[in-house]
Design a protein around this motif. Structure first.
Motif, mmCIF file in Angstrom:
data_model
loop_
_atom_site.group_PDB
_atom_site.id
_atom_site.type_symbol
_atom_site.label_atom_id
_atom_site.label_comp_id
_atom_site.label_asym_id
_atom_site.label_seq_id
_atom_site.Cartn_x
_atom_site.Cartn_y
_atom_site.Cartn_z
ATOM 1 N N GLY A 1 0.859 -1.079 0.073
ATOM 2 C CA GLY A 1 -0.035 -0.014 0.159
ATOM 3 C C GLY A 1 0.851 1.212 0.031
ATOM 4 O O GLY A 1 0.498 2.233 -0.571
ATOM 5 N N GLY A 2 1.930 1.322 0.807
ATOM 6 C CA GLY A 2 2.954 2.161 0.729
ATOM 7 C C GLY A 2 3.397 2.651 -0.545
ATOM 8 O O GLY A 2 3.687 3.670 -1.124
ATOM 9 N N ILE A 3 3.776 1.629 -1.257
ATOM 10 C CA ILE A 3 4.449 1.729 -2.694
ATOM 11 C C ILE A 3 3.437 2.169 -3.487
ATOM 12 O O ILE A 3 3.665 3.047 -4.338
ATOM 13 C CB ILE A 3 4.888 0.362 -3.151
ATOM 14 C CG1 ILE A 3 6.197 -0.375 -1.958
ATOM 15 C CG2 ILE A 3 5.430 0.233 -4.592
ATOM 16 C CD1 ILE A 3 7.242 0.734 -2.105
ATOM 17 N N ILE A 4 2.283 1.790 -3.530
ATOM 18 C CA ILE A 4 1.179 2.211 -4.218
ATOM 19 C C ILE A 4 1.018 3.662 -4.259
ATOM 20 O O ILE A 4 0.566 4.542 -4.971
ATOM 21 C CB ILE A 4 -0.028 1.244 -4.396
ATOM 22 C CG1 ILE A 4 0.237 0.015 -5.062
ATOM 23 C CG2 ILE A 4 -1.236 2.023 -5.047
ATOM 24 C CD1 ILE A 4 -0.844 -0.949 -4.710
ATOM 25 N N TRP A 5 0.894 4.115 -2.760
ATOM 26 C CA TRP A 5 0.468 5.514 -2.465
ATOM 27 C C TRP A 5 1.776 6.255 -3.061
ATOM 28 O O TRP A 5 1.427 7.410 -3.596
ATOM 29 C CB TRP A 5 0.363 5.669 -0.986
ATOM 30 C CG TRP A 5 0.141 6.911 -0.457
ATOM 31 C CD1 TRP A 5 -0.143 8.180 -1.041
ATOM 32 C CD2 TRP A 5 -0.511 7.040 1.035
ATOM 33 N NE1 TRP A 5 -0.441 8.955 -0.403
ATOM 34 C CE2 TRP A 5 -0.752 8.548 1.173
ATOM 35 C CE3 TRP A 5 -0.554 6.270 2.061
ATOM 36 C CZ2 TRP A 5 -1.344 9.110 2.248
ATOM 37 C CZ3 TRP A 5 -1.107 6.763 3.123
ATOM 38 C CH2 TRP A 5 -1.455 8.100 3.111
ATOM 39 N N THR A 6 2.629 5.883 -2.626
ATOM 40 C CA THR A 6 4.023 6.503 -3.227
ATOM 41 C C THR A 6 4.225 7.058 -4.653
ATOM 42 O O THR A 6 4.161 8.039 -5.322
ATOM 43 C CB THR A 6 5.287 5.981 -2.813
ATOM 44 O OG1 THR A 6 5.572 5.844 -1.503
ATOM 45 C CG2 THR A 6 6.554 6.867 -3.292
ATOM 46 N N ALA A 7 3.757 5.979 -5.664
ATOM 47 C CA ALA A 7 3.598 6.043 -6.984
ATOM 48 C C ALA A 7 2.445 6.908 -7.399
ATOM 49 O O ALA A 7 2.547 7.675 -8.363
ATOM 50 C CB ALA A 7 3.200 4.715 -7.613
ATOM 51 N N TYR A 8 1.316 6.899 -6.724
ATOM 52 C CA TYR A 8 0.242 7.912 -6.913
ATOM 53 C C TYR A 8 0.656 9.352 -6.870
ATOM 54 O O TYR A 8 0.217 10.230 -7.472
ATOM 55 C CB TYR A 8 -1.007 7.281 -6.277
ATOM 56 C CG TYR A 8 -2.072 8.401 -6.279
ATOM 57 C CD1 TYR A 8 -2.498 9.463 -5.362
ATOM 58 C CD2 TYR A 8 -3.174 8.084 -7.412
ATOM 59 C CE1 TYR A 8 -3.580 10.354 -5.562
ATOM 60 C CE2 TYR A 8 -3.912 9.245 -7.622
ATOM 61 C CZ TYR A 8 -4.361 10.153 -6.576
ATOM 62 O OH TYR A 8 -5.391 11.071 -6.800
ATOM 63 N N ASP A 9 1.140 9.343 -5.729
ATOM 64 C CA ASP A 9 1.516 10.828 -5.258
ATOM 65 C C ASP A 9 2.604 11.592 -6.367
ATOM 66 O O ASP A 9 2.448 12.480 -6.700
ATOM 67 C CB ASP A 9 2.312 10.905 -3.953
ATOM 68 C CG ASP A 9 1.157 11.034 -2.536
ATOM 69 O OD1 ASP A 9 -0.119 11.214 -3.253
ATOM 70 O OD2 ASP A 9 1.560 10.681 -1.626
ATOM 71 N N VAL A 10 3.513 10.613 -6.780
ATOM 72 C CA VAL A 10 4.455 11.086 -7.744
ATOM 73 C C VAL A 10 3.866 11.377 -9.001
ATOM 74 O O VAL A 10 3.962 12.377 -9.824
ATOM 75 C CB VAL A 10 5.543 9.852 -7.688
ATOM 76 C CG1 VAL A 10 6.615 10.394 -9.120
ATOM 77 C CG2 VAL A 10 6.486 9.946 -6.481
ATOM 78 N N ALA A 11 2.961 10.360 -9.488
ATOM 79 C CA ALA A 11 2.320 10.619 -10.749
ATOM 80 C C ALA A 11 1.269 11.826 -10.585
ATOM 81 O O ALA A 11 1.225 12.684 -11.491
ATOM 82 C CB ALA A 11 1.392 9.362 -11.103
ATOM 83 N N SER A 12 0.727 12.117 -9.456
ATOM 84 C CA SER A 12 -0.355 13.244 -9.676
ATOM 85 C C SER A 12 0.341 14.357 -9.272
ATOM 86 O O SER A 12 -0.024 15.479 -9.665
ATOM 87 C CB SER A 12 -1.328 12.855 -8.386
ATOM 88 O OG SER A 12 -0.741 13.060 -7.183
ATOM 89 N N ALA A 13 1.586 14.481 -8.824
ATOM 90 C CA ALA A 13 2.465 15.618 -8.455
ATOM 91 C C ALA A 13 2.990 16.287 -9.944
ATOM 92 O O ALA A 13 2.957 17.390 -10.211
ATOM 93 C CB ALA A 13 3.612 15.635 -7.632
ATOM 94 N N ASN A 14 3.277 15.442 -10.966
ATOM 95 C CA ASN A 14 3.600 15.736 -12.248
ATOM 96 C C ASN A 14 2.502 16.125 -13.106
ATOM 97 O O ASN A 14 2.532 16.443 -14.214
ATOM 98 C CB ASN A 14 4.341 14.583 -12.758
ATOM 99 C CG ASN A 14 5.723 14.451 -12.173
ATOM 100 O OD1 ASN A 14 6.284 15.503 -11.541
ATOM 101 N ND2 ASN A 14 6.208 13.238 -12.021
ATOM 102 N N ALA A 15 1.132 15.899 -12.761
ATOM 103 C CA ALA A 15 -0.039 15.903 -13.720
ATOM 104 C C ALA A 15 -0.283 17.461 -13.769
ATOM 105 O O ALA A 15 -0.286 18.176 -12.690
ATOM 106 C CB ALA A 15 -1.074 15.193 -13.328
#
Length: 66
Positions: free
Chosen positions: A18-32
């Motif tokens: 869950g932490g890995i998925i959360w981190t990936a989502y945060d990184v992807a949404s920060a660049n959107a």
């Protein structure tokens, strides 16, 4: 090694994943790009995809009573 201790418990593995998925989502949404503050020069379109001009907006404002 810490990774072997993580996967001894299913719950620990789920929290780790869950932490890995959360981190990936945060990184992807920060660049959107932010659609609200997007100041692109693209023409506005209506629901049918037709370009909207100031005459159309004046008709709409008149119909609303403004």
């Amino acid at each position: 090694m810490i990774s072997t201790k993580i996967f001894r418990s299913r719950w620990a593995a789920l929290f780790w994943a869950g932490g890995i998925i959360w981190t990936a989502y945060d990184v992807a949404s920060a660049n959107a790009p932010d659609p609200v503050s997007n100041n692109s020069a693209a023409a506005e379109t209506d629901a049918t995809g037709t370009a909207v001009d100031n005459g159309d907006l004046a008709v709409l404002a008149n119909a609303m009573g403004n």
